[in-house]
Design an enzyme around this catalytic site. Structure first.
Site, PDB file in Angstrom:
ATOM      1  N   VAL A 110       0.812  -1.397  -0.156  1.00  0.00           N
ATOM      2  CA  VAL A 110       0.058  -0.005  -0.013  1.00  0.00           C
ATOM      3  C   VAL A 110       1.042   1.208  -0.175  1.00  0.00           C
ATOM      4  CG1 VAL A 110      -1.679   1.247   1.084  1.00  0.00           C
ATOM      5  CG2 VAL A 110      -1.988  -1.215   1.205  1.00  0.00           C
ATOM      6  N   LYS A 111       0.638   2.060  -1.123  1.00  0.00           N
ATOM      7  CA  LYS A 111       1.595   3.259  -1.173  1.00  0.00           C
ATOM      8  C   LYS A 111       0.827   4.505  -0.734  1.00  0.00           C
ATOM      9  CE  LYS A 111       4.048   4.954  -5.279  1.00  0.00           C
ATOM     10  NZ  LYS A 111       4.250   4.939  -6.623  1.00  0.00           N
TER      11      LYS A 111
END
Length: 219
Positions: A86-87
């Site tokens: 997850v960015k």
């Protein structure tokens, strides 16, 4: 050093994978749009397609900028495929989200990092990766490679497990420079990776070998 390709283009990902050096993929809403992928369901489906093409990490970016929204989106993204990372953006609520995800065992990539101070906060919050944008720093007449080196050194001082992912790579030279200063990962366009293949002496040498062969083995 791991090689990630920064794209949402399946053809480019396939070409990089065929070289045998691809370790992962990073992408973002801008790259999705560039590849003609729009609409949440289409974007989510595209992330799954990318994950099915590579064995390594695939960074998928949240759109929300508030803590609750980032948590909601991040949990949804992490459930798409085990390869998803997850960015999360480097903002106050982003740091809170990094801490939350770390506690839940969800891997994260802290993006839009432009200083060593920001990188320290991301590591303290438990980010799996931190993405300094070295090319954009170069655009402001500062030295992006020096920032990568500084972050690598700080993380080494304190034993942070966070990987340094050099982003906004603009050239093959950037890749080599990142390797020299100890970056864990580089993410770059396909052209920067294939550019590493090129050297004029290689072309000259190969042509000479082939010419000599043809002399001794006329058609």
């Amino acid at each position: 050093m791991k090689f990630f390709i920064d794209t949402a283009d399946l053809k480019e990902i396939s070409e990089a994978h065929a070289l045998g050096v691809l370790d992962g993929v990073t992408t973002n809403p801008s790259l999705m749009a560039k590849s003609g992928i729009t609409g949440q369901q289409n974007i989510l489906a595209h992330y799954v397609k990318i994950c099915e093409m590579v064995e390594g990490d695939v960074s998928a970016e949240v759109i929300a900028t508030d803590f609750a929204g980032m948590v909601r989106e991040g949990e949804m993204l992490s459930e798409l495929h085990p390869n998803i990372v997850v960015k999360v953006p480097m903002i106050a609520d982003g740091v809170k989200a990094l801490k939350y995800f770390s506690g839940k065992g969800i891997r994260t990539n802290c993006t839009l990092v432009f200083s060593a101070g920001q990188a320290i906060l991301a590591a303290k919050a438990g980010a799996s990766m931190v993405s300094p944008f070295m090319g954009r720093i170069d655009d402001t007449n500062w030295d992006g490679v020096s920032l990568i080196e500084q972050i690598v050194g700080i993380y080494g001082n304190y034993g942070f497990a966070t990987e340094v992912l050099a982003a906004s790579i603009r050239s093959s030279l950037h890749i080599v420079q990142c390797a020299e200063v100890g970056a864990d990962i580089v993410t770059c366009p396909l052209s920067s990776i294939t550019g590493l293949l090129k050297h004029p002496l290689t072309d000259v040498g190969l042509e000479k070998f082939l010419a000599d062969y043809r002399k001794g083995n006329p058609v």
